[in-house]
Design an enzyme around this catalytic site. Structure first.
Site, PDB file in Angstrom:
ATOM      1  N   GLU A  12     -34.117  15.204  13.959  1.00  0.00           N
ATOM      2  CA  GLU A  12     -35.264  14.140  14.775  1.00  0.00           C
ATOM      3  C   GLU A  12     -35.255  12.938  14.236  1.00  0.00           C
ATOM      4  OE1 GLU A  12     -38.248  16.626  15.307  1.00  0.00           O
ATOM      5  OE2 GLU A  12     -37.862  18.180  16.370  1.00  0.00           O
TER       6      GLU A  12
ATOM      7  N   GLU B 266     -33.053  23.726  18.063  1.00  0.00           N
ATOM      8  CA  GLU B 266     -34.839  23.673  17.738  1.00  0.00           C
ATOM      9  C   GLU B 266     -34.794  24.162  19.434  1.00  0.00           C
ATOM     10  OE1 GLU B 266     -37.427  21.653  15.973  1.00  0.00           O
ATOM     11  OE2 GLU B 266     -36.302  21.310  14.193  1.00  0.00           O
TER      12      GLU B 266
HETATM   13  O1  IFM Z   1     -41.752  22.102  13.335  1.00  0.00           O
HETATM   14  C1  IFM Z   1     -41.233  21.314  13.909  1.00  0.00           C
HETATM   15  C2  IFM Z   1     -39.873  20.704  13.512  1.00  0.00           C
HETATM   16  O2  IFM Z   1     -40.558  20.643  12.323  1.00  0.00           O
HETATM   17  C3  IFM Z   1     -39.227  19.946  14.231  1.00  0.00           C
HETATM   18  N1  IFM Z   1     -39.174  19.888  15.750  1.00  0.00           N
HETATM   19  C4  IFM Z   1     -40.736  20.704  16.128  1.00  0.00           C
HETATM   20  C5  IFM Z   1     -41.423  21.470  15.807  1.00  0.00           C
HETATM   21  C6  IFM Z   1     -42.322  21.957  16.011  1.00  0.00           C
HETATM   22  O3  IFM Z   1     -43.104  20.987  16.507  1.00  0.00           O
END
Ligand code: IFM
Length: 398
Positions: free
Chosen positions: A157, A309
């Site tokens: 990210e 994710e």
């Molecule tokens: O916990 C985070 C993760 O580190 C990166 N993506 C989003 C998740 C939830 O906020």
């Protein structure tokens, strides 16, 4: 094969990141940031995953999950500039070896938000030589893991890091500067490109990508030109720009998807369309179709895709099962429309340290009681495991 079946080699898994689960990660910028009041909690021992990873990998296997996305902690591997820790490198090699032995495909992230203290002290991402330093670290890690890792992500990210750390100033290094944010974004492109070359040189077989957070931006009021313009601008800057820069040095694209956001101006948004809209404990709007849109949209790059994710923080675990079902349906629909999606990693395997929010949000398939460090497998984890074992989505959708 019916339209509810996934391909037999589809990677159903779960994700974590080092600082959020390992515990005792005291040589990084976040550890210091927490002590300056930057989080609701101190990460402390987290889930003690640095010592308990064998048991946690066994949990994945018992659930029937076939992949595990986790990150390597730069601050442990290179605790002092230029000095690499053999013990830390062996630790991460052991993790990937244990994953393989358990029949769990490791998906390794090289950078997930945290920086070693020595680097943050001399400018972090904005330090003149940060890309070269990152590439050198990645090369050492790739050498240590060589032959054991097929899927790897250079950066998690990057645009969230820019937004939170350089524009909003709520994460380290705490800057609120559009100019520095633009510099950081460009620098993180260089990080990926240089890391790509270093990792390639160390292990030509690793498939490399980034985990790109995707937001489903929509105009709050489509009849207003400023809302429509803001949507286009934010989509272009946040979702697209980084991918455009790194697509030439990527073997696949990772998508982290959580929510839709409604745009009310050039750089303004509200998380929900209305107070009645369904939302998670983070206050994020639940819109599974946004995942489908994201996947169909990035399919245009002609690269394989991984959902790196997707997950929900909630107090009622039944919501988690429904969330997973509906998002997996969106994945299937994107695949039927032609997107080459190879896997889905639920965020997160464990309840963990949610950055500035601390330990309150519960994203885990597995609950962690932090005093005793005991793990309790939630019903949603069993539900997800059943989908993974059968390769089939059997929920009824109304
Ligand atoms: O916990 C985070 C993760 O580190 C990166 N993506 C989003 C998740 C939830 O906020």
């Amino acid at each position: 094969m019916s339209e509810r079946d996934f391909p037999t080699d589809f990677l159903f898994g779960a994700a974590t990141s080092a600082h959020q689960v390992e515990g005792g990660n005291d040589n990084c910028d976040w550890w210091a940031w927490e002590r300056e009041g930057g989080s609701q909690d101190l990460s402390g021992d987290a889930c003690d995953h640095y010592r308990r990873y064998t048991g946690d990998i066994a949990l994945l296997r018992e659930l029937g999950l076939g992949s595990y996305r986790f990150s390597v902690e730069w601050a442990r591997v290179e605790p002092v500039e230029g000095k690499f820790s053999t013990a830390a490198l062996e630790h991460y090699r052991d993790m990937v070896v244990q994953c393989r032995a358990a029949g769990v495909e490791p998906i390794v992230t090289f950078h997930h938000f945290t920086l070693p203290t020595w680097l943050s002290r001399r400018g972090g991402v904005l330090a003149r030589d940060s890309a070269g330093l990152f590439a050198r670290y990645c090369g050492e890690v790739a050498k240590a893991l060589s032959g054991e890792v097929r899927w790897a992500l250079t950066i998690n990210e990057p645009m969230i890091l820019v937004l939170m750390g350089y524009l909003q100033g709520v994460w380290p290094p705490g800057l609120k500067s559009p100019r520095q944010a633009m510099r950081a974004a460009r620098r993180l492109v260089l990080w990926h490109r240089m890391a790509h070359a270093a990792i390639r040189a160390a292990d030509p077989a690793m498939l490399l990508g980034v985990a790109k957070h995707w937001i489903d931006f929509r105009p709050f009021d489509p009849s207003q030109a400023s809302h429509r313009l803001g949507t286009r601008l934010q989509h272009g800057l946040f979702n697209r720009w980084y991918l455009e820069q790194v697509k030439g040095e990527s073997d696949f694209i990772g998508i982290n998807y959580y929510a839709r956001q409604y745009t009310t101006g050039l750089l303004r948004q509200v998380p929900l369309a209305s107070p009645q809209a369904p939302k998670t404990e983070m206050g994020w709007s639940i819109v599974p179709e946004g995942l489908r849109t994201a996947l169909e949209s990035v399919a245009g790059y002609g690269l394989p895709l991984l959902v790196t994710e997707n997950g929900i923080a909630c107090t009622d675990d039944r919501e988690r099962s429904r969330y997973i079902d509906r998002h997996l349906l969106a994945v299937l629909q994107a695949m039927q429309a032609g997107a080459d999606v190879r896997g889905y990693q639920y965020w997160s395997l464990l309840d963990n340290f949610e950055w500035a929010e601390g330990y309150r949000p519960k994203f885990g398939l597995v609950a962690v009681e932090r005093e005793s460090q005991s793990r309790t497998v939630r019903e949603s984890a069993k539900h997800y495991g059943d989908i993974a074992k059968s390769g089939r989505l059997s929920a009824d959708f109304d």
